[in-house]
Design a protein around this motif. Structure first.
Motif, short mmCIF file in Angstrom:
data_model
loop_
_atom_site.label_atom_id
_atom_site.label_comp_id
_atom_site.label_asym_id
_atom_site.label_seq_id
_atom_site.Cartn_x
_atom_site.Cartn_y
_atom_site.Cartn_z
N VAL A 31 26.16 -0.07 30.20
CA VAL A 31 24.38 1.41 30.40
C VAL A 31 24.90 2.55 29.25
N TYR A 32 24.66 2.30 28.15
CA TYR A 32 24.98 3.89 26.94
C TYR A 32 23.77 4.88 26.55
N VAL A 33 24.58 5.47 26.48
CA VAL A 33 23.04 6.37 25.93
C VAL A 33 22.97 6.90 24.82
N ALA A 34 22.07 7.63 24.42
CA ALA A 34 22.46 8.81 23.45
C ALA A 34 21.14 10.09 23.63
N PHE A 35 21.66 11.13 22.76
CA PHE A 35 20.74 12.34 22.74
C PHE A 35 20.26 13.05 22.11
N GLY A 36 19.29 13.07 21.81
CA GLY A 36 18.30 13.70 20.80
C GLY A 36 16.51 13.77 21.74
N ILE A 37 16.08 14.56 20.54
CA ILE A 37 14.74 15.27 20.43
C ILE A 37 13.59 13.87 19.54
N ASP A 77 13.69 26.12 20.77
CA ASP A 77 15.04 26.46 21.65
C ASP A 77 15.63 25.89 22.07
N ASN A 78 15.04 24.26 22.83
CA ASN A 78 15.91 23.38 22.79
C ASN A 78 16.61 22.45 22.20
N LEU A 79 17.08 23.30 20.56
CA LEU A 79 18.37 23.02 19.96
C LEU A 79 19.60 23.35 20.51
N ALA A 80 19.71 24.61 21.10
CA ALA A 80 20.88 24.69 21.55
C ALA A 80 20.80 24.39 23.11
N VAL A 81 19.50 23.94 23.53
CA VAL A 81 19.98 22.99 24.86
C VAL A 81 20.63 21.27 24.14
N LEU A 82 19.88 21.19 22.83
CA LEU A 82 21.15 19.79 22.86
C LEU A 82 22.60 20.31 22.60
N ASP A 83 23.09 21.04 22.04
CA ASP A 83 23.96 21.13 20.73
C ASP A 83 24.75 21.33 22.20
N ALA A 84 24.54 22.09 23.39
CA ALA A 84 25.28 22.27 24.44
C ALA A 84 25.89 21.43 25.26
N GLU A 114 12.16 20.16 10.56
CA GLU A 114 13.10 21.04 10.55
C GLU A 114 13.67 20.81 11.77
N VAL A 115 13.10 20.02 12.73
CA VAL A 115 13.76 19.53 13.64
C VAL A 115 14.43 18.59 13.94
N PHE A 116 14.02 17.48 12.99
CA PHE A 116 15.16 16.33 12.35
C PHE A 116 16.27 17.01 11.92
N GLU A 117 16.15 17.89 11.10
CA GLU A 117 16.71 18.40 10.13
C GLU A 117 18.10 18.93 10.83
N ALA A 118 17.43 19.99 11.67
CA ALA A 118 18.77 20.43 12.66
C ALA A 118 19.99 19.73 13.66
N GLN A 119 18.69 18.52 13.79
CA GLN A 119 19.69 17.07 14.78
C GLN A 119 20.63 16.46 13.75
N LEU A 120 20.14 15.92 12.17
CA LEU A 120 21.14 15.46 11.33
C LEU A 120 23.01 16.26 11.82
N ARG A 121 22.57 17.92 11.46
CA ARG A 121 24.04 18.81 10.86
C ARG A 121 24.05 18.32 12.68
N LEU A 122 23.72 18.31 13.65
CA LEU A 122 23.72 17.98 14.73
C LEU A 122 25.21 16.76 15.29
N ALA A 123 23.97 15.41 14.74
CA ALA A 123 25.29 14.15 14.45
C ALA A 123 26.06 14.73 12.89
N ASP A 124 26.26 15.35 12.68
CA ASP A 124 27.47 15.37 11.42
C ASP A 124 28.41 15.89 12.23
N VAL A 125 28.24 17.16 13.17
CA VAL A 125 29.14 18.02 13.31
C VAL A 125 29.64 17.15 14.93
N TYR A 126 29.59 16.35 15.55
CA TYR A 126 29.80 15.92 15.83
C TYR A 126 30.27 13.96 15.29
#
Length: 270
Positions: free
Chosen positions: A57-63, A74-81, A113-125
């Motif tokens: 079993v493998y997982v992904a994190f996201g909103i 605010d939850n984007l910061a939690v997701l980042d952490a 806005e939330v989607f683009e922020a998560q794309l940035r996180l995918a890029d970072v990580y």
């Protein structure tokens, strides 16, 4: 024969009482690898618990766009952490389920806005993405072009061949599931017939998107073998070939096991 369900919400409450027996039954059918996509940050603890308890079993994190609300910024910061804490761990293999949905009750501007922020996180990580897309093809393609997304999958793809080409040309796979078994899904089956096998991964979206034989009932990863049979019929190849190719595609996509090298997609298709 090994099969990989690349999209199943095993953390949903409907599976709480029988998850152990369900996974055992799946393994007897050859379905031995699963990806649980995240839908909200509050679910991360539960999906990590399931991942730690069961082999394969493998997982992904996201909103997920359905779960975006006034707290999501605010939850984007939690997701980042959470991504920072678990990045590099064996179980975390993607960022998702993220995306855009014109049918959602959530404000579309906020979704973007939330989607683009998560794309940035995918890029970072440097993580592949698991994408949810309904009636947002061009907007999603334009946003993907802004970031260095190395890989991903368009979950439950049912678009046109032309849109499929656009996603594939950007290095994404297409998730194919129970829709191809529906008697009414003539356009989807025609599209899937034209896809290169190297671009396809199997999924169920359990407990949703039930195949024809489960209409009105909850879906489970036990549906994967029959979905593979339907795909084999559409493509005119053996079920074992479907299993081998799609399993290899998924492993390559998520970087979780030794995937046999696939032939390059022909430039005439792209």
């Amino acid at each position: 024969m090994r099969l990989f369900d690349t999209h199943c919400h095993l953390d949903f409450d409907i599976f709480d009482r029988n998850l152990e027996s369900l996974i055992s039954e799946c393994r007897l059918l050859g379905v031995d690898t699963f990806l649980i996509p995240g839908t909200r940050v509050s679910a991360i603890s539960k999906i990590l618990t399931i991942q730690a308890q069961y082999r394969g079993v493998y997982v992904a994190f996201g909103i997920h766009p359905f779960f975006i609300d006034e707290n999501s910024i605010d939850n984007l910061a939690v997701l980042d952490a959470e991504l920072s804490t678990h990045h590099g761990a064996e179980g975390l293999v993607a960022l998702g389920e993220i995306g855009l949905d014109k049918f959602s009750h959530v404000d579309y501007v906020l979704q973007k806005e939330v989607f683009e922020a998560q794309l940035r996180l995918a890029d970072v990580y440097d993580l592949p993405v698991v994408l949810h897309n309904r009636k947002s093809d061009q907007v999603m393609l334009d946003l993907l072009d802004r970031y260095s997304i190395r890989a991903g999958v368009v979950h439950a793809f049912s678009g046109s061949v032309e849109i499929a080409r656009e996603f594939i040309s950007r290095g994404l796979k297409l998730g194919i599931g129970g829709v191809i078994t529906w008697s009414s899904a003539h356009k989807v089956r025609s599209m899937v017939e034209q896809l290169p096998m190297e671009a396809i991964v199997l999924e169920t979206d359990s407990p949703d998107m039930s195949p024809q034989w489960l209409k009105g009932e909850a879906n489970t990863p036990k549906s994967v073998p029959r979905i593979a049979e339907n795909l084999a019929q559409l493509k005119g190849i053996s079920v074992s070939d479907v299993a081998e190719i799609t399993y290899s595609n998924a492993c390559e996509l998520f970087g979780i096991c030794d995937a046999q090298s696939s032939e390059k997609l022909g430039s005439d298709w792209l």
